[in-house]
Scaffold this motif. Structure first.
Motif, PDB file in Angstrom:
ATOM      1  N   HIS A 569      92.326 -34.154 -47.986  1.00 20.34           N
ATOM      2  CA  HIS A 569      93.175 -34.847 -48.950  1.00 20.34           C
ATOM      3  C   HIS A 569      93.967 -33.794 -49.703  1.00 20.34           C
ATOM      4  O   HIS A 569      93.525 -32.651 -49.826  1.00 20.34           O
ATOM      5  N   CYS A 605      98.068 -38.034 -53.445  1.00 21.51           N
ATOM      6  CA  CYS A 605      97.552 -37.278 -52.303  1.00 21.51           C
ATOM      7  C   CYS A 605      98.726 -36.920 -51.399  1.00 21.51           C
ATOM      8  O   CYS A 605      99.548 -37.761 -51.071  1.00 21.51           O
ATOM      9  N   ASP A 607      98.523 -35.584 -48.287  1.00 17.88           N
ATOM     10  CA  ASP A 607      98.231 -35.597 -46.856  1.00 17.88           C
ATOM     11  C   ASP A 607      98.056 -37.047 -46.405  1.00 17.88           C
ATOM     12  O   ASP A 607      97.248 -37.786 -46.986  1.00 17.88           O
ATOM     13  N   PHE A 608      98.787 -37.447 -45.384  1.00 17.58           N
ATOM     14  CA  PHE A 608      98.722 -38.847 -44.945  1.00 17.58           C
ATOM     15  C   PHE A 608      97.362 -39.106 -44.309  1.00 17.58           C
ATOM     16  O   PHE A 608      97.150 -38.982 -43.119  1.00 17.58           O
ATOM     17  N   CYS A 609      96.401 -39.527 -45.143  1.00 22.87           N
ATOM     18  CA  CYS A 609      94.995 -39.496 -44.757  1.00 22.87           C
ATOM     19  C   CYS A 609      94.460 -40.814 -44.216  1.00 22.87           C
ATOM     20  O   CYS A 609      93.410 -40.844 -43.595  1.00 22.87           O
ATOM     21  N   HIS A 613      97.068 -44.385 -47.516  1.00 21.00           N
ATOM     22  CA  HIS A 613      97.398 -43.093 -48.140  1.00 21.00           C
ATOM     23  C   HIS A 613      98.428 -43.267 -49.259  1.00 21.00           C
ATOM     24  O   HIS A 613      98.307 -42.651 -50.316  1.00 21.00           O
ATOM     25  N   MET A 616      97.024 -43.855 -52.520  1.00 23.31           N
ATOM     26  CA  MET A 616      96.142 -42.834 -53.090  1.00 23.31           C
ATOM     27  C   MET A 616      96.898 -42.072 -54.185  1.00 23.31           C
ATOM     28  O   MET A 616      97.562 -41.080 -53.927  1.00 23.31           O
TER      29      MET A 616
END
Ligand code: RUQ
Ligand code: CUA
Length: 640
Positions: A569, A605, A607-609, A613, A616
């Motif tokens: 993340h 966040c 980072d495309f988690c 995402h 987030m």
């Protein structure tokens, strides 16, 4: 012979070499993996890049000596100490020559070392995590170039100074160069189990320039060889003044002799000041310690420790054959390549046949130590590598080619143009007893017309050759980042099985880690605020914070609670005047934020988690300096 931009030649040769079998040889089908890792230095990027061979695909850039916003290296509180030096915090470096650790003369895939040229340092990168875990500064050194090469059992990683300087540094006239300036060759001990580095001794050599080096192996294990130039000891207009002598030297250092001398109480401790920075994988935090002394050795006080081998003419590369019998000196201004014989050197030493001395160091005679010469091989030789069949491959910068020649007979077997002006070349296991004669790649300084233009700035170009047959075959061009000097390559199966997938949360000893959402909190100490925050798909905890004030110094300590491979993340907040953080599963990282404006500020966040995402995110309310809004934090409820 090729020169830059020689298009006619290029088209015909490329057309001839690149038949369909070349494409097959470098094709790694989607979902399949490469056979080799190549660790290519980034030069003025200060970092190290990881490629796959034969595909030429870029896997990772490992930050080493330069700040790296992609991960927060050198920006996060935990990693800032990695870039500490006696000159203070240095955000940049010039990385040159990676070398992989060895056991019994063979690359073992545990660590990779790399030198920083400008503010002399040596780094160790852990090949379980592909992270920089240790950096040691090298005192009494400047232009740390004849580095960082390891001995057969990684007893030492060796670092030699390019520029000689006053030792210790002092305020004297540059005109006093001759005699007063020294060249420090540093032997940095590597602890067998942990890899921890510690400078065992520095050999204070005459004020030449020490360009490159390599260890002996097999029979010559226990020795280290350094090319020198500027044996004229000029301090100005070196392009003329350092090219006067017909021969410079390769300095042969018997480090086992020096070890004995030290064990008998030899050498003296010199006051010094240099940083030793160590990163711990459990606390995910680096600490920097200033070391206050270093052991220095006067070579004239250790009989038999150092000899000078005359070598034409301003040699650059200093390469030792896999069996340790031959030492190749690549004289940049010499018509021939010079190869010295270790056996003949030993013989001449035994017979005490010396031609003279330099500052008390015996000079052997050129004819006595010469094994042979590769005649008229090309123009501007720089570096040599070896295969597993008794052949050597030398790069020629001016004539822009790689030349294959035979050890022992010294005859040229093949030559292939490079596009263009090649510096280094790499064969997997290059600096070891067992090089792997399948591929060689050349790292070229000039790219010109090889790729689509990208304005005046072009990435450098590497070229991969199949060297399994009698003739070299060009297979592939691929761009490299920064300016690659050396690269080290290794069979993937020596590294990949040990690669760590994530950090165990249970092993996290970071003092500000929150190991569950229940442990998250916000703590104020005066105007310092510590936020113990966690991430998990797809929210931060807490995600609403109030009671922060203008003038506060807010530390976001973020622990990624994920325990799975490849689920980082990120964390970014508006006005963060360093970089984002990218936090690996099980890891804790810290970013400082000093809000200057009143308002309600989002963080998110980076980072495309997950599919959520974009959800987030969170808010922080920043109130005026004198406000009495209470500190509150929450997740999933409205702040009252
Ligand atoms: S040096 S070619 Cu560090 Cu040869 Cu770059
Ligand atoms: Cu976590 Cu996107």
């Amino acid at each position: 012979m090729m020169s830059c931009g020689d298009n006619v030649n290029k088209k015909s040769s490329a057309g001839g070499a690149l038949n369909s079998s070349a494409a097959e040889k470098v094709y790694v089908a989607p979902g399949e993996q490469d056979e080799y890792y190549a660790f290519i230095s980034g030069g003025y990027s200060g970092n190290l890049t990881v490629y796959g061979l034969p595909s030429g695909r870029l896997f990772k850039e490992i930050p080493v000596f330069s700040q790296f916003p992609t991960s927060g290296y050198g920006y996060s509180e935990e990693t800032k100490p990695m870039l500490n030096t006696s000159h203070g915090f240095i955000p940049w470096g010039d990385s040159h020559h990676p070398d992989i650790s060895q056991t019994e003369g063979v690359t073992d895939g545990r660590w990779i070392f790399i030198n920083e040229n400008n503010t002399p340092r040596i780094a160790r990168i852990d090949l379980e995590t592909f992270e920089t875990v240790e950096i040691i500064e090298v005192p009494n050194s400047a232009g740390n170039h004849s580095s960082s090469f390891v001995t057969e059992n990684t007893e030492y990683v060796v670092a030699g100074t390019r520029f000689s300087v006053p030792v210790p540094q002092q305020d004297i006239s540059i005109k006093e160069y001759k005699g007063k300036f020294k060249g420090a060759l540093s032997f940095i001990g590597v602890e067998k189990e942990t890899g921890h580095m510690d400078i065992k001794f520095q050999l204070l050599m005459p004020g030449f320039n020490y360009d490159l080096s390599h260890p002996g192996r097999g029979d010559s294990h226990g020795w280290f060889f350094f090319t020198t130039y500027n044996t004229e000891e000029a301090s100005t207009l070196l392009e003329v003044n350092a090219s006067q002598n017909d021969k410079d030297f390769i300095a042969a250092v018997n480090w086992k002799k020096i070890e004995e001398y030290i064990n008998n109480g030899g050498g003296k401790m010199m006051p010094s000041n240099y940083a030793h920075n160590v990163y711990d994988h459990n606390s995910h935090t680096a600490t920097s310690t200033m070391k206050k002394e270093v052991r220095v050795i006067d070579p004239t006080e250790v009989p038999g420790a150092v000899y000078l081998l005359p070598t034409p003419k301003s040699p650059h590369g200093c390469d030792v054959s896999p069996d340790g019998k031959y030492i190749v000196g690549n004289g940049k201004l010499s018509a021939n390549l010079t190869v010295h014989s270790f056996e003949k050197m030993q013989e001449a030493i035994k017979n005490e046949k010396f031609e003279g001395e330099a500052y008390g160091i015996p000079i052997l005679s050129f004819e006595d130590v010469l094994a042979g010469q590769v005649e008229q091989a090309g123009l501007g030789p720089l570096h040599t590598e070896f295969d597993d069949k008794g052949n050597a491959y030398t790069t020629f910068f001016i004539s822009s080619e790689v030349v294959k020649w035979k050890l022992g007979t010294w005859e040229v077997i093949d030559r292939k143009p490079t596009y263009y002006s090649v510096g280094h070349l790499t064969i997997a296991g290059g600096n070891s007893r067992e090089p792997d004669g399948k591929y060689m790649f050349a790292m070229n300084k000039i790219t010109k017309d090889r790729y689509l233009p990208t304005g005046p700035e072009l990435e450098h170009s590497a070229q991969l050759y199949d060297i399994s047959g009698e003739k070299m075959e060009l297979l592939l061009d691929f761009p490299t980042h920064g300016e690659p000097h050396y690269a080290a390559a290794i069979k993937a199966d020596k590294v990949a099985p040990n690669s760590k997938k994530f950090y165990k949360l249970s092993e996290n000893t970071h003092p500000f880690a929150a190991k569950s959402e229940a442990e998250t909190k916000v703590v104020r100490e005066g105007n310092v605020v510590h936020v113990y925050m966690t991430t998990i798909r797809s929210h931060f905890s807490p995600d609403n914070i109030e009671g922060i004030k203008v003038g506060d110094k807010v530390y976001f300590h973020i622990t990624n609670l994920e325990q799975d491979f490849d689920v980082p993340h990120g964390f970014a907040i508006i006005g963060q005047n360093n970089s984002e953080l990218l936090i690996m599963p099980g890891q804790t990282k810290t970013s400082v934020w000093e809000p200057k404006q009143v308002g309600v500020w989002p963080f998110y966040c980076t980072d495309f988690c997950s599919a959520l995402h974009q959800e987030m995110q969170g808010y922080i309310r920043v109130s005026p300096k004198d406000s009495d809004i209470e500190l509150e934090w929450s997740l999933g409820e409205d702040v009252e």
